[in-house]
Scaffold this motif. Structure first.
Motif, PDB file in Angstrom:
ATOM      1  N   ARG A  71       0.824  -1.203   0.000  1.00 40.42           N
ATOM      2  CA  ARG A  71       0.000   0.000   0.000  1.00 40.42           C
ATOM      3  C   ARG A  71       0.861   1.257   0.000  1.00 40.42           C
ATOM      4  O   ARG A  71       0.514   2.262  -0.626  1.00 40.42           O
ATOM      5  N   GLY A  72       2.009   1.208   0.690  1.00 41.95           N
ATOM      6  CA  GLY A  72       2.923   2.354   0.680  1.00 41.95           C
ATOM      7  C   GLY A  72       3.490   2.615  -0.701  1.00 41.95           C
ATOM      8  O   GLY A  72       3.549   3.762  -1.156  1.00 41.95           O
ATOM      9  N   VAL A  73       3.913   1.552  -1.378  1.00 40.62           N
ATOM     10  CA  VAL A  73       4.460   1.707  -2.736  1.00 40.62           C
ATOM     11  C   VAL A  73       3.388   2.218  -3.691  1.00 40.62           C
ATOM     12  O   VAL A  73       3.628   3.129  -4.489  1.00 40.62           O
ATOM     13  N   PHE A  88      -5.654  15.671  -1.760  1.00 38.80           N
ATOM     14  CA  PHE A  88      -4.474  15.244  -0.997  1.00 38.80           C
ATOM     15  C   PHE A  88      -3.769  16.414  -0.309  1.00 38.80           C
ATOM     16  O   PHE A  88      -2.675  16.249   0.233  1.00 38.80           O
ATOM     17  N   ALA A  89      -4.388  17.591  -0.306  1.00 30.56           N
ATOM     18  CA  ALA A  89      -3.753  18.799   0.241  1.00 30.56           C
ATOM     19  C   ALA A  89      -3.337  18.631   1.699  1.00 30.56           C
ATOM     20  O   ALA A  89      -2.301  19.155   2.116  1.00 30.56           O
ATOM     21  N   HIS A  90      -4.115  17.891   2.477  1.00 32.57           N
ATOM     22  CA  HIS A  90      -3.787  17.733   3.894  1.00 32.57           C
ATOM     23  C   HIS A  90      -2.517  16.907   4.111  1.00 32.57           C
ATOM     24  O   HIS A  90      -1.944  16.934   5.196  1.00 32.57           O
ATOM     25  N   HIS A  91      -2.046  16.195   3.092  1.00 27.79           N
ATOM     26  CA  HIS A  91      -0.809  15.418   3.207  1.00 27.79           C
ATOM     27  C   HIS A  91       0.430  16.247   2.872  1.00 27.79           C
ATOM     28  O   HIS A  91       1.536  15.899   3.292  1.00 27.79           O
ATOM     29  N   ARG A  92       0.254  17.308   2.099  1.00 35.36           N
ATOM     30  CA  ARG A  92       1.409  18.050   1.578  1.00 35.36           C
ATOM     31  C   ARG A  92       2.371  18.561   2.648  1.00 35.36           C
ATOM     32  O   ARG A  92       3.580  18.417   2.481  1.00 35.36           O
ATOM     33  N   PRO A  93       1.894  19.176   3.747  1.00 26.94           N
ATOM     34  CA  PRO A  93       2.864  19.672   4.736  1.00 26.94           C
ATOM     35  C   PRO A  93       3.749  18.552   5.311  1.00 26.94           C
ATOM     36  O   PRO A  93       4.957  18.735   5.459  1.00 26.94           O
ATOM     37  N   VAL A 140       0.861   5.198   2.653  1.00 28.81           N
ATOM     38  CA  VAL A 140      -0.229   4.258   2.951  1.00 28.81           C
ATOM     39  C   VAL A 140      -1.522   5.055   3.150  1.00 28.81           C
ATOM     40  O   VAL A 140      -2.580   4.660   2.667  1.00 28.81           O
ATOM     41  N   TRP A 141      -1.429   6.197   3.832  1.00 27.05           N
ATOM     42  CA  TRP A 141      -2.597   7.059   4.018  1.00 27.05           C
ATOM     43  C   TRP A 141      -3.092   7.581   2.679  1.00 27.05           C
ATOM     44  O   TRP A 141      -4.303   7.662   2.434  1.00 27.05           O
TER      45      TRP A 141
END
Length: 154
Positions: A71-73, A88-93, A140-141
Protein backbone atom coordinates in the motif's frame (compact mmCIF):
# COMPACT_ATOMS: atom_id res chain seq x y z
CA UNK A 1 14.00 5.21 -12.64
CA UNK A 2 11.63 5.35 -15.63
CA UNK A 3 9.25 2.85 -14.10
CA UNK A 4 6.32 1.81 -16.29
CA UNK A 5 3.06 0.20 -15.12
CA UNK A 6 4.64 -3.27 -15.08
CA UNK A 7 7.58 -2.10 -12.96
CA UNK A 8 5.26 -0.40 -10.46
CA UNK A 9 3.13 -3.56 -10.25
CA UNK A 10 6.24 -5.62 -9.52
CA UNK A 11 7.59 -3.06 -7.06
CA UNK A 12 4.33 -3.36 -5.08
CA UNK A 13 5.56 -6.82 -4.07
CA UNK A 14 6.54 -6.47 -0.38
CA UNK A 15 9.81 -8.29 -1.08
CA UNK A 16 10.73 -5.54 -3.52
CA UNK A 17 9.75 -2.74 -1.15
CA UNK A 18 11.52 -4.14 1.90
CA UNK A 19 14.67 -5.16 0.04
CA UNK A 20 14.79 -1.70 -1.55
CA UNK A 21 15.53 -0.31 1.92
CA UNK A 22 18.98 -1.88 1.58
CA UNK A 23 20.07 0.72 -1.01
CA UNK A 24 21.36 3.45 1.33
CA UNK A 25 23.21 1.09 3.69
CA UNK A 26 24.78 -0.71 0.71
CA UNK A 27 25.69 2.61 -0.86
CA UNK A 28 27.32 3.65 2.40
CA UNK A 29 29.40 0.48 2.61
CA UNK A 30 30.36 0.81 -1.08
CA UNK A 31 31.52 4.40 -0.53
CA UNK A 32 33.37 3.47 2.66
CA UNK A 33 35.09 0.61 0.84
CA UNK A 34 37.36 3.10 -0.89
CA UNK A 35 39.54 2.80 2.22
CA UNK A 36 40.21 -0.85 1.43
CA UNK A 37 39.70 -0.99 -2.32
CA UNK A 38 40.82 2.41 -3.59
CA UNK A 39 39.48 2.91 -7.11
CA UNK A 40 38.24 -0.68 -6.93
CA UNK A 41 35.40 0.72 -4.81
CA UNK A 42 33.76 1.75 -8.06
CA UNK A 43 32.81 -1.92 -8.59
CA UNK A 44 30.62 -2.22 -5.45
CA UNK A 45 29.25 1.24 -6.17
CA UNK A 46 28.25 0.10 -9.66
CA UNK A 47 26.62 -3.02 -8.21
CA UNK A 48 24.55 -0.88 -5.82
CA UNK A 49 23.42 1.31 -8.70
CA UNK A 50 22.44 -1.78 -10.72
CA UNK A 51 20.57 -3.13 -7.66
CA UNK A 52 18.77 0.21 -7.28
CA UNK A 53 17.53 0.06 -10.86
CA UNK A 54 16.81 -3.69 -10.95
CA UNK A 55 15.08 -4.08 -7.59
CA UNK A 56 11.62 -2.82 -8.63
CA UNK A 57 11.77 -5.07 -11.68
CA UNK A 58 12.99 -8.34 -10.15
CA UNK A 59 9.99 -9.51 -8.17
CA UNK A 60 6.65 -10.73 -9.54
CA UNK A 61 3.53 -8.65 -8.94
CA UNK A 62 2.11 -9.55 -5.53
CA UNK A 63 -0.86 -11.87 -5.20
CA UNK A 64 -2.37 -9.27 -2.84
CA UNK A 65 -1.68 -5.59 -2.30
CA UNK A 66 -3.08 -5.52 1.22
CA UNK A 67 0.29 -5.43 3.01
CA UNK A 68 1.57 -2.20 4.51
CA UNK A 69 4.54 -2.12 2.13
CA UNK A 70 2.41 -2.76 -0.96
CA UNK A 71 0.00 0.00 0.00
CA UNK A 72 2.92 2.35 0.68
CA UNK A 73 4.46 1.71 -2.74
CA UNK A 74 1.11 2.09 -4.48
CA UNK A 75 0.45 5.26 -2.47
CA UNK A 76 3.78 6.63 -3.63
CA UNK A 77 2.74 6.07 -7.22
CA UNK A 78 -0.58 7.80 -6.57
CA UNK A 79 1.27 10.70 -4.95
CA UNK A 80 3.64 11.05 -7.90
CA UNK A 81 0.77 11.20 -10.37
CA UNK A 82 -1.96 12.93 -8.34
CA UNK A 83 -0.19 14.66 -5.43
CA UNK A 84 -1.32 18.10 -6.58
CA UNK A 85 -4.98 17.03 -6.42
CA UNK A 86 -6.80 19.12 -3.76
CA UNK A 87 -8.04 15.88 -2.19
CA UNK A 88 -4.47 15.24 -1.00
CA UNK A 89 -3.75 18.80 0.24
CA UNK A 90 -3.79 17.73 3.89
CA UNK A 91 -0.81 15.42 3.21
CA UNK A 92 1.41 18.05 1.58
CA UNK A 93 2.86 19.67 4.74
CA UNK A 94 3.95 16.33 6.16
CA UNK A 95 5.26 15.05 2.83
CA UNK A 96 7.31 18.25 2.48
CA UNK A 97 8.62 18.00 6.06
CA UNK A 98 9.58 14.36 5.63
CA UNK A 99 11.18 15.12 2.26
CA UNK A 100 13.21 17.88 3.89
CA UNK A 101 14.21 15.64 6.79
CA UNK A 102 15.24 12.93 4.35
CA UNK A 103 17.27 15.42 2.29
CA UNK A 104 19.02 16.71 5.41
CA UNK A 105 19.77 13.15 6.48
CA UNK A 106 21.10 12.35 3.03
CA UNK A 107 23.28 15.47 3.12
CA UNK A 108 24.69 14.48 6.49
CA UNK A 109 25.25 10.94 5.22
CA UNK A 110 27.10 12.18 2.12
CA UNK A 111 29.24 14.53 4.22
CA UNK A 112 30.08 11.67 6.58
CA UNK A 113 30.99 9.44 3.65
CA UNK A 114 33.12 12.15 2.02
CA UNK A 115 34.99 12.77 5.28
CA UNK A 116 35.01 9.10 6.32
CA UNK A 117 33.51 10.23 9.63
CA UNK A 118 31.48 7.48 11.35
CA UNK A 119 29.19 9.69 13.49
CA UNK A 120 27.69 11.83 10.69
CA UNK A 121 27.55 8.79 8.41
CA UNK A 122 25.50 6.76 10.88
CA UNK A 123 23.38 9.74 11.97
CA UNK A 124 22.66 10.74 8.38
CA UNK A 125 21.80 7.16 7.44
CA UNK A 126 19.44 6.87 10.41
CA UNK A 127 17.68 10.18 9.67
CA UNK A 128 17.35 9.40 5.95
CA UNK A 129 16.03 5.88 6.54
CA UNK A 130 13.60 6.85 9.31
CA UNK A 131 12.31 9.73 7.18
CA UNK A 132 11.79 7.33 4.27
CA UNK A 133 9.88 4.85 6.44
CA UNK A 134 7.70 7.61 7.89
CA UNK A 135 7.07 8.94 4.37
CA UNK A 136 6.16 5.43 3.28
CA UNK A 137 3.62 5.30 6.11
CA UNK A 138 2.18 8.59 4.86
CA UNK A 139 1.90 7.02 1.40
CA UNK A 140 -0.23 4.26 2.95
CA UNK A 141 -2.60 7.06 4.02
CA UNK A 142 -2.53 8.49 0.50
CA UNK A 143 -3.42 5.05 -0.86
CA UNK A 144 -6.34 4.83 1.56
CA UNK A 145 -7.52 8.38 0.83
CA UNK A 146 -7.44 7.64 -2.90
CA UNK A 147 -10.04 4.96 -2.28
CA UNK A 148 -7.81 2.32 -3.78
CA UNK A 149 -9.70 -0.97 -4.15
CA UNK A 150 -9.02 -4.04 -2.07
CA UNK A 151 -8.12 -2.29 1.16
CA UNK A 152 -8.87 -3.92 4.46
CA UNK A 153 -11.24 -1.87 6.61
CA UNK A 154 -9.67 0.51 9.15
Amino acid sequence: MAMDDAAWARHANPWSGWSRLSVLPLLSVAAWSRIWLGWGALAPLALVLVWTWANPRLFPPPASTGSWMSRGVLGERIWLTQGTDPAFAHHRPMVRALGLAGALGLGLLLAGLALLAPAPTVAGLAVAMLSKLWLLDRMVWVHRDAGAPGLPPD
